[in-house]
Enzyme design. Structure first.
Site, PDB file in Angstrom:
ATOM      1  N   GLY A  28       0.798   3.860   3.165  1.00  0.00           N
ATOM      2  CA  GLY A  28      -0.129   3.977   1.697  1.00  0.00           C
ATOM      3  C   GLY A  28      -1.235   3.462   1.661  1.00  0.00           C
ATOM      4  N   GLU A  32      -1.804  -3.482  -0.441  1.00  0.00           N
ATOM      5  CA  GLU A  32      -0.362  -2.759  -1.297  1.00  0.00           C
ATOM      6  C   GLU A  32      -0.827  -1.141  -1.952  1.00  0.00           C
ATOM      7  OE1 GLU A  32       2.336  -2.027  -1.943  1.00  0.00           O
ATOM      8  OE2 GLU A  32       3.192  -2.511  -2.452  1.00  0.00           O
ATOM      9  N   ASP A  33      -0.141  -0.652  -1.356  1.00  0.00           N
ATOM     10  CA  ASP A  33      -1.569   0.927  -1.957  1.00  0.00           C
ATOM     11  C   ASP A  33      -1.444   0.580  -3.830  1.00  0.00           C
ATOM     12  OD1 ASP A  33       0.862   1.496  -1.927  1.00  0.00           O
ATOM     13  OD2 ASP A  33       0.755   3.577  -1.268  1.00  0.00           O
ATOM     14  N   ASP A  87       4.607  -0.396  -8.136  1.00  0.00           N
ATOM     15  CA  ASP A  87       5.319   0.704  -9.037  1.00  0.00           C
ATOM     16  C   ASP A  87       6.590  -0.012  -9.699  1.00  0.00           C
ATOM     17  OD1 ASP A  87       6.823   2.619 -10.243  1.00  0.00           O
ATOM     18  OD2 ASP A  87       6.294   3.973  -9.016  1.00  0.00           O
ATOM     19  N   LYS A 137       1.096  -0.201 -11.495  1.00  0.00           N
ATOM     20  CA  LYS A 137       1.727   1.024 -12.538  1.00  0.00           C
ATOM     21  C   LYS A 137       1.799   0.002 -13.654  1.00  0.00           C
ATOM     22  CE  LYS A 137       2.685   5.126 -10.398  1.00  0.00           C
ATOM     23  NZ  LYS A 137       4.196   5.789 -10.157  1.00  0.00           N
ATOM     24  N   ARG A 163      -2.172  12.333   1.564  1.00  0.00           N
ATOM     25  CA  ARG A 163      -2.775  10.937   1.805  1.00  0.00           C
ATOM     26  C   ARG A 163      -4.091  11.050   2.185  1.00  0.00           C
ATOM     27  NH1 ARG A 163       1.336   6.590   3.053  1.00  0.00           N
ATOM     28  NH2 ARG A 163       3.464   8.587   3.687  1.00  0.00           N
TER      29      ARG A 163
HETATM   30  P1  IMP Z   1       8.051   0.017  -5.486  1.00  0.00           P
HETATM   31  O1  IMP Z   1       8.586  -0.824  -4.891  1.00  0.00           O
HETATM   32  O2  IMP Z   1       8.479   0.613  -6.515  1.00  0.00           O
HETATM   33  O3  IMP Z   1       6.839  -0.783  -6.169  1.00  0.00           O
HETATM   34  O4  IMP Z   1       7.025   1.157  -4.792  1.00  0.00           O
HETATM   35  C1  IMP Z   1       5.854   0.840  -4.151  1.00  0.00           C
HETATM   36  C2  IMP Z   1       5.557   1.631  -2.876  1.00  0.00           C
HETATM   37  O5  IMP Z   1       5.875   2.581  -3.296  1.00  0.00           O
HETATM   38  C3  IMP Z   1       4.318   1.798  -2.682  1.00  0.00           C
HETATM   39  O6  IMP Z   1       3.906   1.348  -1.632  1.00  0.00           O
HETATM   40  C4  IMP Z   1       4.562   3.220  -2.528  1.00  0.00           C
HETATM   41  O7  IMP Z   1       4.583   3.799  -0.961  1.00  0.00           O
HETATM   42  C5  IMP Z   1       5.279   4.145  -3.135  1.00  0.00           C
HETATM   43  N1  IMP Z   1       4.750   4.730  -4.802  1.00  0.00           N
HETATM   44  C6  IMP Z   1       5.088   3.959  -6.148  1.00  0.00           C
HETATM   45  N2  IMP Z   1       4.313   4.992  -6.970  1.00  0.00           N
HETATM   46  C7  IMP Z   1       4.173   5.571  -6.448  1.00  0.00           C
HETATM   47  C8  IMP Z   1       2.639   7.332  -6.795  1.00  0.00           C
HETATM   48  O8  IMP Z   1       3.265   7.281  -8.197  1.00  0.00           O
HETATM   49  N3  IMP Z   1       2.543   7.544  -5.816  1.00  0.00           N
HETATM   50  C9  IMP Z   1       2.922   7.760  -4.301  1.00  0.00           C
HETATM   51  N4  IMP Z   1       3.213   6.925  -3.814  1.00  0.00           N
HETATM   52  C10 IMP Z   1       3.921   5.865  -5.239  1.00  0.00           C
HETATM   53 MG    MG Z   2       5.102   6.314   0.250  1.00  0.00          MG
END
Ligand code: IMP
Ligand code: MG
Length: 188
Positions: free
Chosen positions: A55, A110-111, A114, A142, A176
């Site tokens: 990402g 990080e992109d 979440d 987020k 993407r």
């Molecule tokens: P986390 O581990 O829940 O914080 O999620 C992180 C990863 O989930 C990011 O690096 C993204 O690859 C993916 N992700 C989380 N939210 C989104 C979104 O809204 N769109 C696309 N990818 C997301």
């Molecule tokens: Mg992803």
């Protein structure tokens, strides 16, 4: 790419409901982040910029080209979501950086943050390698997670609690390539 929030025209945003951040807004913020990061480290030691694939690849490419200091680039791969739009809570490490982290100033790119699962899983793994410093730069946050192992020092934008795509972010590997960030239409 025009700065319009209209999805029609040159870019096929099929499946995207609305543009959340235009290419122009993203570019302006990335330039600010690069400026802040450049100024944050004393001396002229290289920064090890570690992109979390996939990402972060577009964000990282835009960011490193504007860092006005020596930079080393490497990547790591973690898979968490599969095809879904809700975090599964699982993170798998598929690829590790070849560059040694020990003694280096490391910035994890990080992109989007979440649930925070990815960061909470990765930070201890990276800290164990004894970098001189470890920071996180996230394009989007987020602000859902109450407790992160390490809060990103740099955040591009607070993100709405919708599923976002474009500028590197995918849904099932699609979207993407969009130059803007948009929210996905809910499944019918
Ligand atoms: P986390 O581990 O829940 O914080 O999620 C992180 C990863 O989930 C990011 O690096 C993204 O690859 C993916 N992700 C989380 N939210 C989104 C979104 O809204 N769109 C696309 N990818 C997301
Ligand atoms: Mg992803």
């Amino acid at each position: 790419m025009s700065e319009t929030r209209d999805l029609g025209g040159a870019v096929d945003g099929g499946g995207v409901e609305r543009v959340v951040l235009t290419a122009h807004e993203i570019a302006a913020r990335v330039a600010e982040l690069a400026h802040e990061i450049t100024g944050a480290y004393p001396g002229n030691e290289p920064l090890l910029v570690l992109g979390l694939l996939k990402g972060s690849f577009i964000f990282m490419a835009d960011l490193v080209r504007q860092l006005d200091r020596p930079v080393l680039v490497d990547f790591l791969v973690a898979a968490s979501y599969g095809e879904g739009t809700v975090s599964s809570g699982e993170v798998r490490l598929l690829y590790e950086p070849e560059t040694g982290l020990e003694g280096k100033h490391v910035i994890l790119i990080e992109d989007i943050v979440d649930s925070g699962t990815t960061i909470n899983r990765l930070v201890p793994v990276l800290v164990e390698r004894e970098p001189r410093s470890l920071e996180i730069c996230a394009l989007l946050h987020k602000r859902l997670s109450a407790k992160l192992a390490l809060e990103p020092r740099w955040v591009g934008f607070d993100a709405p609690q919708e599923f976002l795509v474009g500028y590197g972010l995918d849904h099932g590997e699609s979207f993407r390539q969009l130059p803007f960030i948009g929210s996905l239409k809910s499944p019918q």
